[in-house]
Design a protein around this motif. Structure first.
Motif, PDB file in Angstrom:
ATOM      1  N   LEU A 192      -7.605  -0.282   3.272  1.00  0.00           N
ATOM      2  CA  LEU A 192      -8.497   0.609   2.518  1.00  0.00           C
ATOM      3  C   LEU A 192      -7.720   1.551   1.603  1.00  0.00           C
ATOM      4  O   LEU A 192      -8.312   2.375   0.907  1.00  0.00           O
ATOM      5  CB  LEU A 192      -9.372   1.423   3.487  1.00  0.00           C
ATOM      6  CG  LEU A 192     -10.261   0.610   4.435  1.00  0.00           C
ATOM      7  CD1 LEU A 192     -11.116   1.546   5.295  1.00  0.00           C
ATOM      8  CD2 LEU A 192     -11.154  -0.358   3.660  1.00  0.00           C
ATOM      9  N   CYS A 193      -6.414   1.464   1.596  1.00  0.00           N
ATOM     10  CA  CYS A 193      -5.584   2.337   0.754  1.00  0.00           C
ATOM     11  C   CYS A 193      -6.002   2.201  -0.710  1.00  0.00           C
ATOM     12  O   CYS A 193      -6.147   1.091  -1.221  1.00  0.00           O
ATOM     13  CB  CYS A 193      -4.107   1.940   0.907  1.00  0.00           C
ATOM     14  SG  CYS A 193      -3.002   2.919  -0.130  1.00  0.00           S
ATOM     15  N   THR A 194      -6.203   3.346  -1.368  1.00  0.00           N
ATOM     16  CA  THR A 194      -6.636   3.291  -2.775  1.00  0.00           C
ATOM     17  C   THR A 194      -5.468   2.985  -3.711  1.00  0.00           C
ATOM     18  O   THR A 194      -5.680   2.734  -4.889  1.00  0.00           O
ATOM     19  CB  THR A 194      -7.276   4.630  -3.214  1.00  0.00           C
ATOM     20  OG1 THR A 194      -6.334   5.680  -2.977  1.00  0.00           O
ATOM     21  CG2 THR A 194      -8.557   4.904  -2.442  1.00  0.00           C
ATOM     22  N   ALA A 229       0.871  -1.171   0.000  1.00  0.00           N
ATOM     23  CA  ALA A 229       0.000   0.000   0.000  1.00  0.00           C
ATOM     24  C   ALA A 229       0.905   1.218   0.000  1.00  0.00           C
ATOM     25  O   ALA A 229       2.139   1.074   0.072  1.00  0.00           O
ATOM     26  CB  ALA A 229      -0.902  -0.026   1.225  1.00  0.00           C
ATOM     27  N   CYS A 230       0.324   2.441  -0.073  1.00  0.00           N
ATOM     28  CA  CYS A 230       1.183   3.624  -0.247  1.00  0.00           C
ATOM     29  C   CYS A 230       1.954   3.958   1.027  1.00  0.00           C
ATOM     30  O   CYS A 230       3.034   4.538   0.968  1.00  0.00           O
ATOM     31  CB  CYS A 230       0.356   4.818  -0.725  1.00  0.00           C
ATOM     32  SG  CYS A 230      -0.509   5.702   0.583  1.00  0.00           S
ATOM     33  N   GLY A 231       1.391   3.582   2.192  1.00  0.00           N
ATOM     34  CA  GLY A 231       2.076   3.833   3.451  1.00  0.00           C
ATOM     35  C   GLY A 231       1.975   5.273   3.946  1.00  0.00           C
ATOM     36  O   GLY A 231       2.495   5.600   5.013  1.00  0.00           O
ATOM     37  N   ARG A 232       1.301   6.138   3.194  1.00  0.00           N
ATOM     38  CA  ARG A 232       1.290   7.574   3.514  1.00  0.00           C
ATOM     39  C   ARG A 232      -0.109   8.165   3.648  1.00  0.00           C
ATOM     40  O   ARG A 232      -0.264   9.229   4.248  1.00  0.00           O
ATOM     41  CB  ARG A 232       1.990   8.358   2.389  1.00  0.00           C
ATOM     42  CG  ARG A 232       3.437   8.001   2.198  1.00  0.00           C
ATOM     43  CD  ARG A 232       4.302   8.850   3.072  1.00  0.00           C
ATOM     44  NE  ARG A 232       5.701   8.447   2.955  1.00  0.00           N
ATOM     45  CZ  ARG A 232       6.647   8.886   3.758  1.00  0.00           C
ATOM     46  NH1 ARG A 232       6.349   9.729   4.719  1.00  0.00           N
ATOM     47  NH2 ARG A 232       7.878   8.481   3.612  1.00  0.00           N
ATOM     48  N   CYS A 233      -1.095   7.544   3.057  1.00  0.00           N
ATOM     49  CA  CYS A 233      -2.428   8.166   3.044  1.00  0.00           C
ATOM     50  C   CYS A 233      -3.074   8.040   4.425  1.00  0.00           C
ATOM     51  O   CYS A 233      -2.553   7.364   5.313  1.00  0.00           O
ATOM     52  CB  CYS A 233      -3.304   7.528   1.964  1.00  0.00           C
ATOM     53  SG  CYS A 233      -3.813   5.841   2.336  1.00  0.00           S
ATOM     54  N   ASP A 234      -4.215   8.691   4.613  1.00  0.00           N
ATOM     55  CA  ASP A 234      -4.847   8.670   5.940  1.00  0.00           C
ATOM     56  C   ASP A 234      -5.254   7.253   6.342  1.00  0.00           C
ATOM     57  O   ASP A 234      -5.208   6.900   7.517  1.00  0.00           O
ATOM     58  CB  ASP A 234      -6.031   9.651   6.017  1.00  0.00           C
ATOM     59  CG  ASP A 234      -7.102   9.385   4.982  1.00  0.00           C
ATOM     60  OD1 ASP A 234      -6.811   8.698   3.975  1.00  0.00           O
ATOM     61  OD2 ASP A 234      -8.226   9.860   5.164  1.00  0.00           O
ATOM     62  N   HIS A 235      -5.631   6.425   5.360  1.00  0.00           N
ATOM     63  CA  HIS A 235      -5.971   5.031   5.697  1.00  0.00           C
ATOM     64  C   HIS A 235      -4.730   4.294   6.199  1.00  0.00           C
ATOM     65  O   HIS A 235      -4.763   3.613   7.215  1.00  0.00           O
ATOM     66  CB  HIS A 235      -6.544   4.309   4.476  1.00  0.00           C
ATOM     67  CG  HIS A 235      -7.757   4.964   3.910  1.00  0.00           C
ATOM     68  ND1 HIS A 235      -8.915   5.145   4.631  1.00  0.00           N
ATOM     69  CD2 HIS A 235      -7.998   5.505   2.689  1.00  0.00           C
ATOM     70  CE1 HIS A 235      -9.814   5.765   3.881  1.00  0.00           C
ATOM     71  NE2 HIS A 235      -9.281   5.995   2.699  1.00  0.00           N
ATOM     72  N   CYS A 236      -3.642   4.441   5.452  1.00  0.00           N
ATOM     73  CA  CYS A 236      -2.404   3.733   5.810  1.00  0.00           C
ATOM     74  C   CYS A 236      -1.898   4.147   7.194  1.00  0.00           C
ATOM     75  O   CYS A 236      -1.525   3.303   8.003  1.00  0.00           O
ATOM     76  CB  CYS A 236      -1.324   3.978   4.762  1.00  0.00           C
ATOM     77  SG  CYS A 236      -1.514   2.961   3.272  1.00  0.00           S
ATOM     78  N   VAL A 237      -1.889   5.457   7.470  1.00  0.00           N
ATOM     79  CA  VAL A 237      -1.284   5.891   8.731  1.00  0.00           C
ATOM     80  C   VAL A 237      -2.230   5.718   9.921  1.00  0.00           C
ATOM     81  O   VAL A 237      -1.810   5.857  11.057  1.00  0.00           O
ATOM     82  CB  VAL A 237      -0.750   7.350   8.662  1.00  0.00           C
ATOM     83  CG1 VAL A 237       0.340   7.474   7.625  1.00  0.00           C
ATOM     84  CG2 VAL A 237      -1.875   8.334   8.408  1.00  0.00           C
TER      85      VAL A 237
END
Ligand SMILES: [Zn+2]
Ligand SMILES: [Zn+2]
Length: 337
Positions: free
Chosen positions: A105-107, A91-99
């Motif tokens: 739920l990361c897009t 996953a991106c590791g940076r979006c609000d879902h990831c953090v």
């Protein structure tokens, strides 16, 4: 290395020889020991869902094996370690879902055996930050189904809010359901298991379900309401009728957790009843790395049992038929050792 490859959604998988892949800086190469067959792999291979994978690709997101090579930037796992390759490839590791602990739920996520090659192979690449270490002493053949069927139902139980003294309905006692039932019992809930085949009803009894209902001959909602209604219902069977029955089994303030993924599932909600009863209806998709670590720990402690049978990867196409016919035991696992 050998891999089972989807070339065409209308054709059987092909077992073929592929070059051994070299890991990138953040990747590991895993020598696969065990690879579970999840129903999602069949949907992937048949292109059933609205977002399709792009052939050729290798399915499989219940991969367990030993890290045999690691890129220069890999920090959290080492060569020789046993790891699991789950659905969430990265996953991106940076979006609000990831953090916020909702990396599932990361897009910008990738998915093993769907948008990137998966674990139906002797060797597979995976992101070093997204593989999950498997504790020592845990049988890889057990760890594989836990990597999707286990973590998915464990997370569903968590989000359902089920706890000691609650009543939990588990609809569908198969690869997922037999584990959901065990997690509900571990949460301290009174359990109601529902299925439509004799062997799965027998399995539910064997695993200690407090109530076992046969949806072929019993009115599930009426029976559960007689008990006082369910605080939570976990919908794992892929039939619209089972979704409706699970919803109608809830008590006031109850939670329906949707997990099964039929290609065209529909659930009709009566708005009036949903509002008056304060019903919650939520979807739950797999689980995080932390959830999977917890699932592995519970199994290492001897709290769960994985019901599975082993198969050869060469028989992948007959295994798909077996699963589609519904005559499988709870889970099939390819033994690649
Ligand atoms: Zn799965
Ligand atoms: Zn993200």
């Amino acid at each position: 290395m050998k891999a089972a490859v989807v070339h065409d959604f209308t054709q059987p998988l092909v077992i073929e020889e592929r070059p051994v892949p070299e890991p990138g800086p953040h990747q590991v190469r895993v020598r696969i020991e065990a690879s579970g067959l999840c129903h999602t792999d069949i949907h992937a291979a048949h292109g059933d869902w609205p977002v399709r994978p792009t052939p050729p690709f290798v399915p499989g997101h219940e991969g367990v094996g030993i890290v045999e090579a690691a890129g220069a930037e890999v920090r959290h796992v080492t060569v020789g370690e046993r790891v699991a390759i789950p659905w969430l490839a990265d996953a991106c590791g940076r979006c609000d879902h990831c953090v916020s602990g909702w990396e599932t739920l990361c897009t910008r996520q990738h998915n093993s055996g769907y948008s990137v090659d998966g674990a139906y192979a002797e060797q597979a690449l995976a992101h070093g930050d997204y593989v999950v270490p498997v504790p020592d002493g845990l049988d890889p053949l057990d760890a594989a189904p836990l990597s999707c069927a286990g973590v998915t139902t464990y997370k569903a139980l968590k989000v359902s809010g089920a706890g000691p003294g609650t009543r939990v309905l588990v609809s569908g006692i198969g690869g997922l359901g037999h584990l959901a039932l065990q997690y509900a019992r571990l949460a301290g809930a009174e359990t109601v298991a529902v299925d439509v085949t004799d062997d799965k009803l027998a399995l539910a009894r064997e695993l200690g379900a407090d109530h076992v209902l046969d949806a072929r001959v019993q009115d599930v909602a009426a029976e559960v309401q007689k008990l006082g209604g369910a605080h939570a219902a976990i919908a794992l069977a892929v039939s619209n009728a089972s979704f409706q029955a699970a919803y109608a089994s809830l008590r006031r303030g109850g939670t329906l957790v949707l997990v099964a993924l039929p290609a065209e599932g529909r659930l009709e909600l009566p708005v009036f009843d949903t509002v008056l009863n304060g019903t919650r209806v939520i979807g739950s998709i797999v689980g995080t790395r932390q959830d999977l670590a917890e699932v592995f720990r519970l199994h290492a402690l001897g709290r769960t049992r994985v019901i599975r049978e082993t198969r050869r990867l060469a028989d992948v196409n007959t295994c798909f038929d077996e699963v589609l016919s519904g005559r499988t035991p709870a889970r099939l696992v390819f033994d690649l050792r």
